[in-house]
Each structure stands twice: as structure tokens, then as C-alpha cells.
Enzyme design. Structure first.
Site, PDB file in Angstrom:
ATOM      1  CG  HIS A  44      47.745  50.583 -21.266  1.00  0.00           C
ATOM      2  ND1 HIS A  44      46.964  50.502 -20.144  1.00  0.00           N
ATOM      3  CD2 HIS A  44      47.102  49.661 -22.247  1.00  0.00           C
ATOM      4  CE1 HIS A  44      45.883  49.728 -20.429  1.00  0.00           C
ATOM      5  NE2 HIS A  44      45.991  49.119 -21.688  1.00  0.00           N
ATOM      6  CB  CYS A  71      43.198  47.294 -21.326  1.00  0.00           C
ATOM      7  SG  CYS A  71      44.083  46.289 -22.593  1.00  0.00           S
TER       8      CYS A  71
END
Length: 405
Positions: free
Chosen positions: A344, A83
Site C-alpha cells: 500500500h 490513502c
């Protein structure tokens, strides 16, 4: 001695729910990069090197994406750091300019995600976060639902047990970020939710509800970094935002040996990267005006307040209660809506954070503008692990570039 590095142009696509996206990833990247080039007022031929971040894709997807912008023969490096992929690409680009290897480098990131929670792609090899899974099982057990939701719920549960934080504090963070996102045209979710709506939304795991968890997203973002000489030569001072520091850290033994879910989700990585970034930039946390941090779950935003030194450990709940995480308070945190509502897309997230902060420091953020923003902080993490903390400063227009901010 390292050279100064500036962000001279940024661009991004709107982040979207995967099922609603009609573009393929090369089109997304082309849109984001062309916006960044237009923002910087330079041609693609000026770019000397590119780093492209993505998590889900074939090995040379970065090349395929940028070939749609132009085939100039420059080196193109692909980056995958979970991430924190986008900010990792940004970090590498900054190092290339700071070290004097190149004068103008592109950092781009994208993701074309599938619907639903993230799951392992390969079943014939060990999971990179197996140590995390093993410790979570030891501490709280593991249920057959989203592992990341369980992990960040466990961290929130530990914080409540140790410091008296309430579920309400996490819900208030979600309310705040969804309120912020209504003014962000790039956000995947632009709806406000009341406190009761946050708490009554679909349960993902235990007290974490849907509106407290970031959605899966598709999108792309790009940033162009340049040396001081390049900025001067192209008369780009009015666009330039200085990267005062950008630091990356990975796990230490404490992430696992202290048997803490808070440590397990990257608290020490963040703390270590932040401490070094403050030292390199020569500033203190309380001097920061605006922050984009990694709120993959509402629990992680509160925990990150403490890891970044915005308040003492255990005092994150007070930052929430006093409104010191939004407009009118001490800091404005996630004016974009954060991961919770902006979305995201893993490879694009860190670069989108950079874009938002550059707009804020250039006073170009429209209805979500933070008044008199001069110093900004970016925080992006990836389990397994990587934490990137960057500090940006706007250039006073009445001083030379060589003057100290």
C-alpha cells in the site's frame, strides 16, 4: 454531454518494503510511466496533461518525477487525498478527458514510505482526522499504538457485536488475499499463509494480527486515459478499457453522528460513491466479475462487501463462508492480493488497482486471470475523507466504439 473515456495503457513497479528499495521516487515514476507508454504504444509527447498523486513528499515532486520522463511543458498537477490519492488522481484525469479539455491525460502515483505505522508529521496543528480520533475515544478509548489499526479493529468489533461475524471470517480474508498474491509478480508479499499462521502472527492490536494489516510500501503506478477520438485515431481499440463510471464521495454527518465505528471508517462514503457509479454505468452489483477493493485491514474488506452492495448489510460473513469472494465464486475480490499482500504505497495504490483490472479485462493477468472477466470494480478510500469507486468494461472486439457495452 460527457465524452467516453478509455484507459489505453497501464504500468507499475513492483511494490517493495521501504528498507529494501534502492530507487528514489523519480526513478520509480519513470519506470511506471514508461511501462504505461509502451503498453499504450504512444510517445510521451502525446500526453497533454498529467495528474500525479503522492502523500509524503515536497510540493512539486510530481514535476520532478515526470521531468525524468520528458520536459514537454504540459500542465502537471499534484494530488494528495490520503490513502485515496491514486484513485483521486485518476478521477481528476478522467474528468479532464470526459469534459473535452484534453484528449490524452496521464495519471501517475507514487510513494516512498518510511518503515513502521503511519504517524502525524506535524505537531503544531490539528490532525485532519481529529474527529475520527475523538469519536473512537468516546466509543472504545484510544491506546498508544497505531490509530488506524485501532479504528479498523473497532469497526470489526462492532460488526461482530451487531451481526455475529467471527474473528475467523477476517482471518479467512487474509488467507485468501495472500493466496492470490503468490501469482502477482508486482506484490510486496508473495507468500501464502495458513489460517493458523494468520491468527498466530504478531498481534498489532487486539484480534488484528500482522498478516491482517497492510504493510508500508514503496512503489509507483501509472495509467494513460484517452478520449474516443484519440483511441480511434491511434487504432488503440485492442488496448482500450472503458471507464464506465468513476465517482468520488466524502463524509456526510452520518459518519460521525450515528456513533458507529463502521460508519467512521467510510462505510457511507463508499456506499454513496458506489450507488452513483452503478447508476452512471447502468449496471447492478451482481453483474461485476472482478473487484479490487481497499483491504487496508481484513476487517475493512468484509465491511466493504456490504457498502458496495455485493451482499446485504450483516451478510459479509456469508460471502466469505460460501467462497463467493475468490476464484470459482460469485466474485473474485482482490486477485492482485490486495493491499494486505500487494502492498500500500499510498499515492500508487488506486492506480495500481486500475492496472490490475485493466489486465484482467484484457485477459493478460496470467495465473491470476479471472475467467471471462468483462466488468470490473475498483474501490479506494482515504480517511478524512475520500472514497472513489470506478467501474470498467472491456470493449467487445466485434462492435464499434460508439456502440453501447
Amino acid at each position: 454531454m460527457a465524452q467516453k473515456v478509455y484507459v489505453i495503457g497501464v504500468g507499475m513497479t513492483k511494490f517493495m518494503e521501504p528498507g529494501l528499495l534502492t530507487m528514489d521516487y523519480p526513478d520509480m515514476v519513470k519506470e511506471a510511466v514508461n511501462k504505461a507508454l509502451a503498453d499504450a504504444r504512444i510517445a510521451y509527447a502525446e500526453i497533454e496533461h498529467a495528474t500525479v498523486g503522492f502523500v509524503f513528499g515536497e510540493s512539486t515532486s510530481g514535476q520532478k518525477a515526470l521531468y525524468e520522463v520528458g520536459m514537454t511543458g504540459i500542465p502537471i498537477a499534484n494530488v494528495n487525498n490520503n490513502c485515496a490519492t491514486g484513485s483521486s488522481a485518476l478521477h481528476f484525469a478522467k474528468c479532464l478527458v470526459a469534459g473535452g479539455t484534453y484528449d490524452c491525460v496521464l495519471a501517475a502515483g507514487f510513494e516512498k514510505m518510511e518503515r513502521g505505522s503511519l504517524n502525524p508529521k506535524y505537531r503544531d496543528r490539528i490532525n485532519p482526522v481529529q474527529k475520527h480520533i475523538d469519536l473512537l475515544f468516546e466509543l472504545y478509548g484510544v491506546a498508544p499504538v497505531s490509530f488506524t489499526a485501532q479504528l479498523f479493529a473497532a469497526a470489526g468489533k462492532e460488526h461482530m457485536e451487531k451481526y455475529g461475524t467471527k474473528i475467523d471470517h477476517f482471518a479467512k480474508i487474509a488467507v485468501k488475499n495472500h493466496q492470490h498474491s503468490k501469482n502477482n509478480p508486482y506484490a510486496q508479499i508473495q507468500e501464502e499463509y495458513t489460517f493458523d499462521e494468520v491468527l498466530s502472527s504478531q498481534v498489532i492490536f487486539e484480534f488484528l494480527t500482522r498478516h491482517q494489516c497492510c504493510p508500508t510500501s514503496s512503489g509507483a503506478a501509472a495509467a494513460i486515459l484517452a478520449s474516443e477520438e484519440f483511441v480511434q485515431r491511434h487504432s488503440l481499440k485492442d488496448r482500450a478499457i472503458e471507464i464506465l463510471a468513476i465517482e468520488m464521495a466524502t463524509d456526510k454527518p452520518s459518519s460521525f453522528e450515528e456513533k458507529s465505528a463502521i460508519k467512521l471508517v467510510g462505510f457511507d462514503m463508499t456506499k454513496n460513491a458506489a450507488k452513483k457509479a452503478y447508476r452512471v454505468a447502468g449496471i447492478r452489483p451482481e453483474q461485476i466479475d472482478v473487484i479490487e477493493l481497499h483491504d487496508c485491514f481484513s476487517t475493512n474488506e468484509l465491511i466493504t462487501y456490504e457498502a458496495l452492495g455485493l451482499c446485504d448489510v450483516g451478510e459479509g460473513k456469508n460471502l466469505v463462508d460460501m467462497g463467493n469472494n475468490t476464484y470459482g465464486g460469485k466474485y473474485v475480490i482482490n486477485p492482485s492480493g490486495g493491499l494486505l499482500s500487494k502492498g500500500h504505497p499510498l499515492g500508487a495504490t488506486g492506480i495500481a488497482q486500475c492496472a490490475e483490472l485493466c489486465w484482467q479485462l484484457r485477459n493478460e493477468a496470467g495465473k491470476r486471470q479471472v475467467p471471462k472477466a468483462n466488468l470490473a470494480l475498483q474501490h479506494n478510500i482515504g480517511l478524512g475523507g475520500a472514497a472513489v469507486v470506478a467501474i470498467y468494461g472491456s470493449i467487445p472486439r466485434d462492435v464499434e466504439l460508439t456502440s453501447k457495452l
